[in-house]
Design an enzyme around this catalytic site. Sequence first.
Site, PDB file in Angstrom:
ATOM      1  N   ASP A  46       0.598  -1.391   0.269  1.00 36.81           N
ATOM      2  CA  ASP A  46      -0.391   0.349  -0.025  1.00 36.81           C
ATOM      3  C   ASP A  46       1.159   1.128  -0.375  1.00 36.81           C
ATOM      4  O   ASP A  46       0.305   2.283   0.025  1.00 36.81           O
ATOM      5  CB  ASP A  46      -1.415  -0.166   1.462  1.00 36.81           C
ATOM      6  CG  ASP A  46      -0.759   0.665   2.200  1.00 36.81           C
ATOM      7  OD1 ASP A  46       0.708  -0.398   2.584  1.00 36.81           O
ATOM      8  OD2 ASP A  46      -0.743   0.803   3.372  1.00 36.81           O
ATOM      9  N   SER A  47       1.726   1.243  -0.195  1.00 35.78           N
ATOM     10  CA  SER A  47       2.758   2.531   0.152  1.00 35.78           C
ATOM     11  C   SER A  47       3.063   3.152  -1.504  1.00 35.78           C
ATOM     12  O   SER A  47       3.188   3.592  -1.783  1.00 35.78           O
ATOM     13  CB  SER A  47       4.663   1.450   0.222  1.00 35.78           C
ATOM     14  OG  SER A  47       4.949   0.645  -0.690  1.00 35.78           O
ATOM     15  N   ASP A  85      -0.846  -5.901  -0.897  1.00 32.93           N
ATOM     16  CA  ASP A  85      -1.209  -5.295   0.446  1.00 32.93           C
ATOM     17  C   ASP A  85      -2.807  -4.752   0.762  1.00 32.93           C
ATOM     18  O   ASP A  85      -3.192  -4.774   0.627  1.00 32.93           O
ATOM     19  CB  ASP A  85      -0.282  -4.793   0.933  1.00 32.93           C
ATOM     20  CG  ASP A  85       0.971  -4.567   2.125  1.00 32.93           C
ATOM     21  OD1 ASP A  85       0.524  -4.607   2.801  1.00 32.93           O
ATOM     22  OD2 ASP A  85       1.044  -2.926   1.756  1.00 32.93           O
ATOM     23  N   LYS A 115      -1.332  -9.707   2.500  1.00 31.78           N
ATOM     24  CA  LYS A 115      -0.087  -8.999   3.743  1.00 31.78           C
ATOM     25  C   LYS A 115      -1.412  -7.858   4.829  1.00 31.78           C
ATOM     26  O   LYS A 115      -2.331  -7.722   3.871  1.00 31.78           O
ATOM     27  CB  LYS A 115       0.776  -8.465   3.726  1.00 31.78           C
ATOM     28  CG  LYS A 115       1.396  -7.591   4.699  1.00 31.78           C
ATOM     29  CD  LYS A 115       2.701  -7.551   4.756  1.00 31.78           C
ATOM     30  CE  LYS A 115       3.089  -5.849   3.887  1.00 31.78           C
ATOM     31  NZ  LYS A 115       2.448  -4.832   4.530  1.00 31.78           N
ATOM     32  N   GLU A 117      -0.899  -5.506   8.304  1.00 33.70           N
ATOM     33  CA  GLU A 117      -0.565  -4.675   9.850  1.00 33.70           C
ATOM     34  C   GLU A 117      -0.832  -5.204  10.775  1.00 33.70           C
ATOM     35  O   GLU A 117      -2.120  -4.642  11.180  1.00 33.70           O
ATOM     36  CB  GLU A 117      -0.318  -3.303   8.792  1.00 33.70           C
ATOM     37  CG  GLU A 117       0.737  -2.829   8.067  1.00 33.70           C
ATOM     38  CD  GLU A 117       0.827  -1.337   7.607  1.00 33.70           C
ATOM     39  OE1 GLU A 117       0.289  -0.714   8.234  1.00 33.70           O
ATOM     40  OE2 GLU A 117       0.833  -1.334   6.585  1.00 33.70           O
ATOM     41  N   GLU A 185       9.525  -4.663   9.959  1.00 35.37           N
ATOM     42  CA  GLU A 185       9.826  -2.830  10.072  1.00 35.37           C
ATOM     43  C   GLU A 185      10.124  -2.464  11.041  1.00 35.37           C
ATOM     44  O   GLU A 185       9.365  -2.500  11.716  1.00 35.37           O
ATOM     45  CB  GLU A 185       8.547  -2.960   8.969  1.00 35.37           C
ATOM     46  CG  GLU A 185       9.063  -1.687   8.334  1.00 35.37           C
ATOM     47  CD  GLU A 185       8.212  -0.826   7.529  1.00 35.37           C
ATOM     48  OE1 GLU A 185       6.327  -1.218   7.276  1.00 35.37           O
ATOM     49  OE2 GLU A 185       8.767   0.622   7.154  1.00 35.37           O
TER      50      GLU A 185
HETATM   51  O1  KIV Z   1       3.641  -1.142   2.008  1.00 34.46           O
HETATM   52  C1  KIV Z   1       4.199  -1.493   1.761  1.00 34.46           C
HETATM   53  O2  KIV Z   1       5.313  -1.546   0.365  1.00 34.46           O
HETATM   54  C2  KIV Z   1       4.914  -2.024   2.916  1.00 34.46           C
HETATM   55  C3  KIV Z   1       5.958  -2.156   2.926  1.00 34.46           C
HETATM   56  C4  KIV Z   1       6.929  -0.605   3.114  1.00 34.46           C
HETATM   57  C5  KIV Z   1       6.827  -3.247   4.689  1.00 34.46           C
HETATM   58  O3  KIV Z   1       4.088  -2.759   3.650  1.00 34.46           O
END
Ligand code: KIV
Length: 284
Positions: A46-47, A85, A115, A117, A185
């Site tokens: 989600d980055s 994500d 994934k 968080e 992280e």
């Molecule tokens: O969104 C992402 O790219 C991530 C990484 C920074 C760990 O979750």
Amino acid sequence: MAKKKTILDLRRMAAEGEKIVYLTGYDYLTAKYEERAGVDMILVGDSLGNVVLGYDTTYPVTMEDMLIHCKAVRRGAPNTFIVGDMPFMSYQVSDEEAVRNAGLFCKEARMDCVKLEGMTDACLSRIKAINDAGMLVMGHIGLTPQFGAQMGGNRAQGKSCEAAMKLVEAAKKIEEAGACAILVEGVPAVVGKAITERAGIPILGIGAGSYTHGQLLIYADMVGYFDDFTPKFVKKYGNVGGELLKAFTSYCEEVRSGAFPVDAEHTYKIDPAEAEALEKALQG
Ligand code: KIV
């Protein structure tokens, strides 16, 4: 071309001490190069909110954004293990919503794993629910931007004994809840080591030192492309931003001066007889 890795390959690699290479990717073209380079896993993070969409946090990223980019990455890297994500508010409300959205990642975007968080009881419940529904789910602890407001910003975690022990304990609970792997992280290397040594599943690290089973970086950081901010743990392997700037600047100069596209190499040809006929037709 290397065979696509499965979770069994990733477990074997972790068990045998073979480092797992993990990079983020957000689009078809980049994913194609990552697969060509032989990365083991791609995270459609989600980055993308920061890197691709220009937000200053990941909060605004939607399921729709994620699915579009996951599908593009899958097209670019058909033979790579890809993780989707789960964006903010796609899993926070209930186990049911989490399972439904994880299902969209796997069914529509053909992700191998999702994934999420966090290490709260609610997060453990979501991990269990997604795993029970038959999907692979990766945990993510330490610096977790979706909890940025509660952390007082995106800062390194686990820097006291108490905070580090909480992470070590959380990793165990996440594993017991059914996660297939955990991303750690932004923690000191000793914390990454403590988690890895106690884990029965692959531990991937980003800014978590060298002891984890694998390493993740945001591709746009490590190729020198994204420059809004650069975390301490990023090593730059290229200067893509500099190359783009050079090419764009030369193009501006050549278009403005008329140097492009005068040369025969970059223009289509026409049969001289047709050109002559056209000339006459244009004169009426
Ligand atoms: O969104 C992402 O790219 C991530 C990484 C920074 C760990 O979750």
